[in-house]
Every structure is written in C-alpha cells, then in structure tokens.
Enzyme design. Structure first.
Site, mmCIF file in Angstrom:
data_model
loop_
_atom_site.group_PDB
_atom_site.id
_atom_site.type_symbol
_atom_site.label_atom_id
_atom_site.label_comp_id
_atom_site.label_asym_id
_atom_site.label_seq_id
_atom_site.Cartn_x
_atom_site.Cartn_y
_atom_site.Cartn_z
ATOM 1 N N GLU A 49 -1.635 -9.648 -0.300
ATOM 2 C CA GLU A 49 -3.053 -9.855 0.006
ATOM 3 C C GLU A 49 -3.880 -9.976 -1.275
ATOM 4 O O GLU A 49 -4.842 -10.738 -1.337
ATOM 5 C CB GLU A 49 -3.562 -8.714 0.890
ATOM 6 N N GLU A 84 3.676 -5.397 7.355
ATOM 7 C CA GLU A 84 2.920 -4.354 8.059
ATOM 8 C C GLU A 84 3.311 -4.225 9.524
ATOM 9 O O GLU A 84 3.276 -3.122 10.087
ATOM 10 C CB GLU A 84 1.414 -4.645 7.961
ATOM 11 N N GLY A 92 -0.088 -5.336 0.922
ATOM 12 C CA GLY A 92 -1.313 -5.384 0.144
ATOM 13 C C GLY A 92 -1.147 -6.141 -1.154
ATOM 14 O O GLY A 92 -2.108 -6.731 -1.666
ATOM 15 N N ALA A 103 0.832 -1.198 0.000
ATOM 16 C CA ALA A 103 0.000 0.000 0.000
ATOM 17 C C ALA A 103 0.867 1.248 0.000
ATOM 18 O O ALA A 103 1.998 1.242 0.485
ATOM 19 C CB ALA A 103 -0.910 -0.002 1.220
#
Length: 759
Positions: free
Chosen positions: A148, A170, A145, A99
């Site tokens: 993910e 993260e 992300g 992200a």
C-alpha cells in the site's frame, strides 16, 4: 496414517483463506524498539527515505514507524531543495513486510481499528497527493501495508529476483487492505486483477507485476563482487531509483500508462455501466461463495468496498474501507485467523534452542511417496541427502518423483532449470549403507509395521555414528515402542510428515520420556530448515493428529451405518467448512489403513474411540474396497471421469451393519456429532499432556487435518461456540449414542468455570 493421503486434499483448501502460512511468513509480530525506524537524506535534489527497522530481519508498519514516516515525509516534501523522493529499504530481503499484527491485535473495538485504518490512509495520501514525484524501490517482500505504501508512490521499480514478491494478504487474516489498497489498486491494475489479488492474497512476481501495471520497471540482480550479491543489487536499485526520480522531476523520464489488451478494454467499458458492474462484481461474488460457502466475511466485504470506490468515488471508498477494516477485525473469523497466525509464528521457532551438533547430512530410508517427499524438501534447502531403498526400481521411482516436483517449479518459473539440476545433485540414491557413517540424522519412511521398524533401526545402527539422530516418520506407532529396539533410545524421535510433503506445512515431532534435549533441538532445527510449521507432542498411541482424527472417522462410519449416504456425508462436512468430505477422506486415507488404525486405537482408548462397527471396514477390505488406490471404496473412481458415484458394494455393506438412527440426522446434527468428537479428543490430548498448549492443538488440526481455518482450530472453536454449550450437546448425544460422547474432564472444567483456552 491419514496424513499420507489426507494432506493432498487438505492442500486444496479455499483460495480465500490462509495458504498454510505461504504468505503469512511475510507478516510480522515484531514490536519496535525505541530507536530510529528509518533514515532520511537529500542527495542531489532527491529526498531519500530508507526504512530500516532495528534488530529485525524485516521492516513492518507499526506506530513508531508511522510516526517517523509522517515526520520524514512532511520534512522532505516541505524542503524546497527536494525535487523528487525515493522510498527504499536498507534490508535486501524486505521492502516492507506489512503491518505489525500485534498493533492490529491490540485494538479492542471496531472504532479503534477503524481509526488505525484512517491514520494509515492519511499518511499515504501525503505521498499520493505530493507534487514531488515519489519512487518506490522494491527488493524482497512487499506485502500488505508495504504494498500500500508502494501503491501510493507515483512510480515503482522492483528487482527481478526470486525473493521479490508483491501482494495483499490481509484476506488471509480475515481483514481487507486498510491503508487505501482497495481504492488505489483497481486504478493501477485492471479491476479483475485487483479483485484477484485482494481476494486471494496471492503474491505477484516482478515480471508479471510489470505486465499487470503493478510496477513500472524491473531491475536485474547483480552477481557477487567485493560485496555480496544482494548488497550490490540493493545499492544498484537505489542508484536506478534516484536516477529515475530525477528524470521524473525534470521530465526526461515519463511514466508509461498500463498496456491494455482487448479484454481490459472491454472490461473497462463494461464498468462504465451499472449492468456491466453488476456482471463483474456478481461474478466475483459467485466465485467467492462457491469456494467459501459464505464462511469468510472478508472477501465479500472486499468486493463491496472496491465497488463502492468505483461507483461513489474515492472519499466514500476510503470511508467504506476503514469502516470495513474495523468491523472485520471484530469478527470471530478474523480473531480465529489471527490466532492461527500467532500460533504458526510460534511454531516456526525452536523452543529447545540450537542443537550442539551441526546437522548437514541426512539419510532417508525408503524412496516411496513419503520418503521421496522428505528428500525433496531437504535437498532444496541445501541438505545433502542419502536416499536408500531396497531395489533400483524403488530408487528410480523416488528420483523421478523428486525431479517432477522440482520441474513443476521450473514450469511455474519459481526456479530455473539450473537451480533444479543443482538441487538434484544434492541427493545420492543408494542401495547400500555406504556413506551412512557420515550421517547426522536418519529419517525412516518404511512400512507401518513395528517389526519392520525394529529390524530397520537395528540394521541402521550398525552403520551410523553415535551422535546420529534416528527419526521415524510413523503416523501412529508409539515412538517408545520403536525405540525399544535401539541401543541409543535417547537419539530416537518421531518426525511425522504429511503428504504431499512438499506442499503440506505441518511436521508433528514426537518425543518420548527418554528422548534427549539434543535430539529434540535437532529434529526441530531440521524441520524448520525444511520450511515446516512444527508442533512437538508427547508420545502416545496416535500422537495428536491421528488420535483426534480416529474418533471422527468412527462417527462417520456410524453415520453411514445409520443410512447417511456417502455423498450426503461429504456435503454435510464440506458445508461445515472442511476442505474434503469425510466419506472421501476415508477413501483417501485407505479403508485398510483406517481399519488398522481403528483397531489399534480402539484397543488403546476403548469406548472413546467406539461408536462404529469396525466390521464395516473389515468387510470392505475383504471385498477389495480399499478406497481411491483401488478405484473403489465408498465411491467408485473411474479414471478420467469427473463425477463419482456411490459404490453399490459399499452401500450393501453399510446396510448389512445398519443401525437405527437415534435422532433425525439433520446436517447440523451430523456435523456436530463429528466435530464434537474431534474437539473432545483434542481437549483430551491437552489434558493428557500430549499437547503442550492449545495453540499447538489448533495449528496441528488446521494445517495437518484441514480443520476449518475460519474456526481457528478445535480450541478456539470451543471458545467461540461455548464450552458449556458443547458439553450440553455432548451429554445429549451421550444419552442417545453412548459413552464415546462423554466430555473429558478438562472440557467439563472449562465449561464450569467459564474460562477459555485462549485468554
């Protein structure tokens, strides 16, 4: 000074916090432009979505990307001509790097951050719940992300090369995976593996990822042809992914379940019962608490959220994930870690611009621990390096150290034996100055003595071209003084590395008033190519890192004089969050080195570096208590023994110089005595212009000296603790102990105004 030994200890930082930017490089702060973030096409019944963020070396998930992805997925999945889907990247070095951190930083409330997570979950649920098989084609970094997104796909293929890594970093920003990662990962890999990945942020190579069940297949890279090797490989990966997607749609390709060994089967059975879940998750929590002492909330929240999903189902699990994501973002720990991320990102750019000359060939003077380390981080980045020493034995030791370092990478499968040997061919070990006429930069790593430095620079300048930069790897000697022996002081600069050089990320570059812009640009360019995180500071005694460490060690000696034992002092400082205890740090630095620096900086800064009796260190040196290198200092080091005992000889010396405590030496009181002096000196460096900004001060303290990352560095610590509160504490200590606790003017000004160092 301390950097030569403390680095090894700082490198032992907690598994659950930033690994000195090792994975941070895969995150991004790039804001998107108003142009297409991805392209879509349909080929023979396969819908292909290709991520290609413009004007950026990586793809990141930002609001523009998310909006385009939502539209593209909706269109593709609703198209009756599409039977299956491929998610790919147009960038050979990156699938999706994660992200956009700025998008997360811009969230001002927990609710706003939680909604960001909910939006991500909804977007990826579209992939997971689609009846059309979706294949993720992964080449390069696939983090946060990005992973993910891949986890939401039904099938994952990755290129088996050194640049392809998968992970969830993260936790290193004080967060948890917020787009479904905590819920999908435990179903795809084993729960212990999911916990390990989410709690450490470690990256996984493709072969291991396949074994774990994280990916379904690997693709071997191609060599160069009419196109570069990476371009050909990316095209080949795309072809394989399209073929696989077709096969999944028509049933000719079947997804194979993860192979489970006996441990996996036993663990899965245990997780069916509350007692078994208690065991697995309590064990994980115990490991976290032992490593972090509860200083980092993110790993504990990750454990809680993963367990919630397993016990209460995905709906409750996803809700817990988004709520935890929002709450963690508002913690001081996350703010500190994200601040360090932004600071380290800035420290990986050359603010002086590109140097005018090309710097291809380096020379390193001295093949000892530091010199060989500098050579290693240079040759493995493609530099040709002349390594000079005074004798063959020294050269042999240096070459052996470099070879062992590279061979360790081979054993860990980070590089091949061929790459190791090719890298070793970049170093030319020599006893003469032959070849120095072609050098672009000389980095000296000789003994810390100004007379030796002067002799070396005068000798070297007889053999190097006029454009050659001379860099000194000193940790305390003023570069201005070293440059006095040079015919070209504008070409002299300091490059202060931290040991072990191949592991410690920080490089402190020191410029004098005479250092040219070209020399600054060149030093930063070389350091960046070596993979370093760089702060550039103004010249002065101790520069920045050594200068702020010295008064801290002085206060530690004072505590030992007051009867605080070495083991107690270690426990207090480690409990505060430092990776190594202060008494151990004195031994690692070397008692003789600490004594030398204490005297030199004491003369330069007077009372601010006072507090302890330097006679303590001098007597220890006279008694041969030099620290770990002599197997005795504050502690006794018995080869092969795990436990260390306090050194009775040292304790006698502390007692000879004993002083009565001015207050009860509670753990908090002792810790704040040390930390307040560390922080005050850091602020003083900003006041004196040694530092350009507070962010550099935080980066230098955390990545060079092991200041607790969850506190964000000394300046962010002041912001969170409160400058007024810190000033009051220092005034109380000044009344008890003396003017070494006098707050500097800048700290007083910030306390009075209520301002902060980080806006």
């Amino acid at each position: 000074m301390a950097s030569r030994n403390v680095g090894l200890l700082v490198g032992r930082c907690l598994r659950f916090v930033p690994k000195q930017t090792q994975q941070w490089k895969y995150l991004s702060t790039a804001h998107s432009l108003n142009s297409k973030q991805l392209q879509t096409e349909v080929q023979d019944g396969v819908g292909i979505i290709t991520f290609n963020q413009p004007n950026s070396p990586v793809n990141t998930l930002n609001k523009a990307m998310d909006a385009e992805m939502d539209e593209a997925l909706t269109t593709i999945y609703q198209n009756p001509a599409v039977k299956s889907v491929v998610l790919a990247s147009a960038k050979p070095g990156c699938f999706i790097a994660g992200a956009d951190i700025n998008m997360i930083s811009d969230c001002k409330t927990a609710q706003e951050t939680e909604q960001l997570s909910i939006n991500g979950q909804k977007l990826l649920a579209m992939i997971e719940k689609s009846s059309k098989p979706t294949v993720a084609a992964i080449m390069g970094s696939c983090f946060g992300g990005g992973l993910e997104v891949a986890l939401a796909a039904h099938y994952r293929i990755a290129v088996n090369n050194s640049k392809t890594n998968l992970g969830l970093p993260e936790v290193q920003l004080g967060l948890l995976p917020g787009a479904g990662g905590t819920q999908r990962l435990p179903k795809i890999v084993s729960v212990p593996n999911a916990l390990d990945m989410a709690l450490t942020g470690k990256y996984i190579k493709p072969v291991k990822a396949k074994k774990m069940g994280l990916i379904d297949a690997t693709v071997e890279p191609l060599g160069p042809g009419l196109k570069p090797a990476d371009v050909r490989t990316l095209e080949y990966l795309r072809e394989v992914a399209i073929t696989t997607a077709k096969g999944l749609a028509d049933g000719t390709v079947k997804k194979q379940p993860r192979k489970r060994n006996m441990v996996d089967k036993i663990t899965d059975m245990m997780l069916q019962y509350s007692q078994g879940r208690d065991y697995v998750f309590n064990k994980a929590k115990s490991t976290v608490m032992k490593a972090t002492k509860g200083k980092y909330p993110a790993p504990l929240e990750i454990i809680k959220v993963i367990r919630t999903g397993i016990e209460k189902g995905p709906d409750v699990g996803y809700a817990a994930e988004s709520k935890g994501f929002g709450e963690l973002r508002m913690t001081n720990e996350s703010k500190s870690l994200i601040g360090l991320f932004h600071g380290s990102t800035a420290a990986k750019k050359n603010k002086f611009g590109n140097p005018k000359n090309e710097y291809k060939t380096l020379s390193v003077l001295g093949a000892g621990l530091m010199g060989a380390g500098i050579v290693q981080v240079s040759i493995d980045k493609g530099y040709k390096v002349l390594m000079k020493d005074m004798n063959s034995a020294g050269l042999a030791r240096g070459q052996d150290q470099i070879y062992k370092g590279l061979n360790t990478a081979v054993k860990k499968r980070k590089i091949t034996s061929f790459e190791r040997d090719r890298t070793m061919s970049n170093v030319d070990a020599t006893l003469t100055y032959d070849g120095f006429k072609d050098c672009d930069m000389v980095i000296e790593a000789v003994f810390e003595d100004i007379k030796i430095k002067h002799a070396v620079i005068q000798e070297v300048e007889k053999h190097i071209p006029e454009h050659c930069i001379f860099a000194s790897n000193t940790s305390a000697l003023p570069i201005t003084e070293i440059a006095k022996a040079s015919k070209r002081p504008e070409n002299v600069i300091g490059m202060h590395y931290f040991s072990p050089v191949d592991k410690m990320p920080l490089l402190e570059i020191i410029a004098t008033d005479k250092t040219s812009a070209e020399a600054k640009a060149a030093a930063v360019a070389v350091g960046l190519k070596q993979g370093k995180t760089i702060i550039v500071v103004k010249d002065g005694p101790g520069f920045y890192t050594t200068r702020i460490l010295a008064p801290t060690l002085a206060e530690a000696i004072r505590c030992l004089q007051e009867g605080v034992g070495p083991k107690s002092l270690d426990k207090i400082t480690k409990d505060f969050g430092f990776p190594v205890g202060t008494a151990t740090l004195i031994d690692e630095v070397g008692v003789d080195v600490a004594a030398h620096v204490a005297e030199d900086l004491g003369k330069a800064f007077g009372v601010r570096h006072a507090g302890a009796d330097v006679g303590v260190l001098k007597d220890m040196v006279s008694a041969g208590l030099l620290g770990r290198k002599a197997n005795k200092g504050c502690f006794v080091y018995t080869p092969g023994a795990k436990d260390r005992v306090e050194n009775e000889e040292a304790l006698k010396i502390f007692k000879q110089y004993s002083v009565a405590p001015k207050a009860e030496n509670t753990p908090e009181h002792v810790a704040m005595r040390l930390v307040s002096r560390f922080t005050n000196e850091a602020v003083m460096c900003l006041q004196d212009g040694i530092l350009a900004n507070a962010a550099d001060g935080d980066v230098g303290a955390v990545f060079g000296l092991g200041f607790p990352p969850f506190l964000g560095g000394p300046f962010r610590f002041v912001d969170h603790y409160g400058a007024d509160k810190l000033v009051d504490l220092m005034h109380r200590n000044r009344d008890m102990y003396g003017d070494q606790f006098l707050p500097c003017q800048l700290l007083l000004d910030v306390a009075k105004s209520g301002d902060k160092f980080h806006k």
